[in-house]
Enzyme design. Structure first.
Site, mmCIF file in Angstrom:
data_model
loop_
_atom_site.group_PDB
_atom_site.id
_atom_site.type_symbol
_atom_site.label_atom_id
_atom_site.label_comp_id
_atom_site.label_asym_id
_atom_site.label_seq_id
_atom_site.Cartn_x
_atom_site.Cartn_y
_atom_site.Cartn_z
ATOM 1 N N ASP A 76 -63.404 -31.046 -4.695
ATOM 2 C CA ASP A 76 -63.300 -31.742 -5.980
ATOM 3 C C ASP A 76 -64.674 -31.943 -6.610
ATOM 4 O OD1 ASP A 76 -60.581 -31.811 -5.733
ATOM 5 O OD2 ASP A 76 -60.477 -33.900 -5.080
ATOM 6 N N GLY A 77 -65.717 -32.132 -5.774
ATOM 7 C CA GLY A 77 -67.066 -32.296 -6.313
ATOM 8 C C GLY A 77 -67.533 -31.068 -7.069
ATOM 9 N N ASN A 149 -64.343 -38.215 -13.717
ATOM 10 C CA ASN A 149 -63.838 -39.205 -12.765
ATOM 11 C C ASN A 149 -64.272 -40.625 -13.109
ATOM 12 O OD1 ASN A 149 -62.201 -37.791 -11.039
ATOM 13 N ND2 ASN A 149 -63.544 -37.935 -9.267
ATOM 14 N N ALA A 191 -60.235 -41.771 -6.694
ATOM 15 C CA ALA A 191 -61.505 -41.441 -6.044
ATOM 16 C C ALA A 191 -62.237 -42.726 -5.623
ATOM 17 C CB ALA A 191 -62.348 -40.580 -6.980
ATOM 18 N N TYR A 192 -63.459 -42.918 -6.094
ATOM 19 C CA TYR A 192 -64.297 -44.048 -5.679
ATOM 20 C C TYR A 192 -63.641 -45.387 -6.004
ATOM 21 C CZ TYR A 192 -68.813 -46.504 -5.019
ATOM 22 O OH TYR A 192 -69.816 -47.325 -4.591
ATOM 23 N N LEU A 194 -60.449 -46.157 -6.087
ATOM 24 C CA LEU A 194 -59.380 -46.449 -5.131
ATOM 25 C C LEU A 194 -59.945 -46.973 -3.816
ATOM 26 C CD1 LEU A 194 -56.311 -46.282 -4.534
ATOM 27 C CD2 LEU A 194 -56.715 -43.970 -3.661
ATOM 28 N N SER A 195 -61.074 -46.419 -3.363
ATOM 29 C CA SER A 195 -61.663 -46.853 -2.101
ATOM 30 C C SER A 195 -62.223 -48.268 -2.186
ATOM 31 C CB SER A 195 -62.775 -45.885 -1.671
ATOM 32 O OG SER A 195 -63.899 -45.972 -2.524
#
Length: 294
Positions: A76-77, A149, A191-192, A194-195
């Site tokens: 994805d990156g 994102n 991504a970030y 959600l974490s």
């Protein structure tokens, strides 16, 4: 006579195991007499590092010419990097997953032949994904100002937590005391954000999410706002600097720099199979809703 289809290929140059899949892709495109251009760094990795023959019409550092499709080979990156290079050119991107999760880049290496056939037959759909941009008042930074994102404001290294004063359409919203703040699109919600406890947001819902990173107060929670909002951020830090990370690419700014974040004037197009289902992807990639007791 059919028009020759042109491709721009991006890739991740740090994983040698993807060279076999790259060779397979270029062989398939060559058989179809496609016009192929390869990002210069990826081309050097394949030809000099992996000693592969890469048939292509040329290489590029900046995608400043017209192509029909962009192919991203990586995780994805890599797709996020490709999206930043494509910018507002309105070129559909298809991601071949050479990484681990592959949430955006969801074509497996074993599916390369089918994916190329899909592009030639037109048997695909394109999803429009919102992009956000950051503008600075004060010192600017050299990297991309556009994120597919998220845009994150973070403390630098081992510094104490930072203070972020947020305004929503010019009105005072809240003052965050935290390790940082993430402003994510629906695409970036898995991504970030959600974490850090942010919600999963369905695509094309037209909202942004503000998710604090390790907030000092327990009554500060993620906040969802309309995509049309303009978010203004002023930062204070004991180190007098902070980091702004645009889709994971971070740069240091002095605390006197104000940030204005809003929806960009363009969207990114991502190629999906016609039977693509977002909820199925959640179940497959995130194991969403699965009961591990079963």
């Amino acid at each position: 006579m059919k028009k020759k289809i042109t491709f721009a290929v991006f890739g991740n140059e740090y994983q040698t195991r993807k060279s076999t899949s790259a060779q397979k892709l270029f062989s398939i495109l060559s058989e179809r007499k496609a016009e192929v251009y390869v990002e210069k760094i990826f081309y050097k990795f394949l030809t000099e590092g992996q000693r592969l023959s890469v048939p292509c019409a040329g290489t590029f550092s900046v995608l400043d010419f017209d192509v029909d499709f962009v192919i991203s080979m990586g995780g994805d990156g890599t797709l996020l990097k490709a999206a930043s290079k494509v910018g507002n050119r309105n070129v559909p991107i298809i991601g071949i997953n050479m990484g681990r999760l592959g949430y955006l880049a969801d074509v497996l290496p074993t599916e390369i032949d089918k994916a190329v056939s899909m592009l030639y037959s037109g048997n695909y759909i394109t999803e429009s994904h919102a992009v956000i941009e950051v503008a600075t008042e004060g010192k600017d930074f050299s990297g991309s100002h556009y994120a597919l994102n998220d845009i994150a404001i973070l403390k630098q290294d081992n510094a104490s937590m930072i203070t972020i004063r947020a305004k929503f359409d010019g009105q005072n919203l809240v003052t965050y005391q935290a390790d940082g703040l993430i402003i994510s699109t629906p695409t970036g919600s898995t991504a970030y954000s959600l974490s850090n406890g942010g919600p999963i947001i369905m695509p094309q819902t037209g909202v942004l999410c503000l998710t604090p990173v390790a907030p000092h107060s327990l009554n500060i929670r993620p906040l969802v706002v309309p995509m049309s909002s303009e978010i203004t951020l002023d930062v204070e830090s004991r180190s007098h600097t902070y980091l702004v990370a645009v889709d994971g690419r971070s740069e240091k700014l002095p605390e006197t720099t104000r940030l204005n974040i809003r929806k960009a004037s363009y969207e990114v197009l991502i190629v999906k199979r016609r039977r693509h289902n977002y909820v199925a992807t959640l179940r497959e990639k995130m194991m969403w809703g699965m009961d591990i007791r079963e």
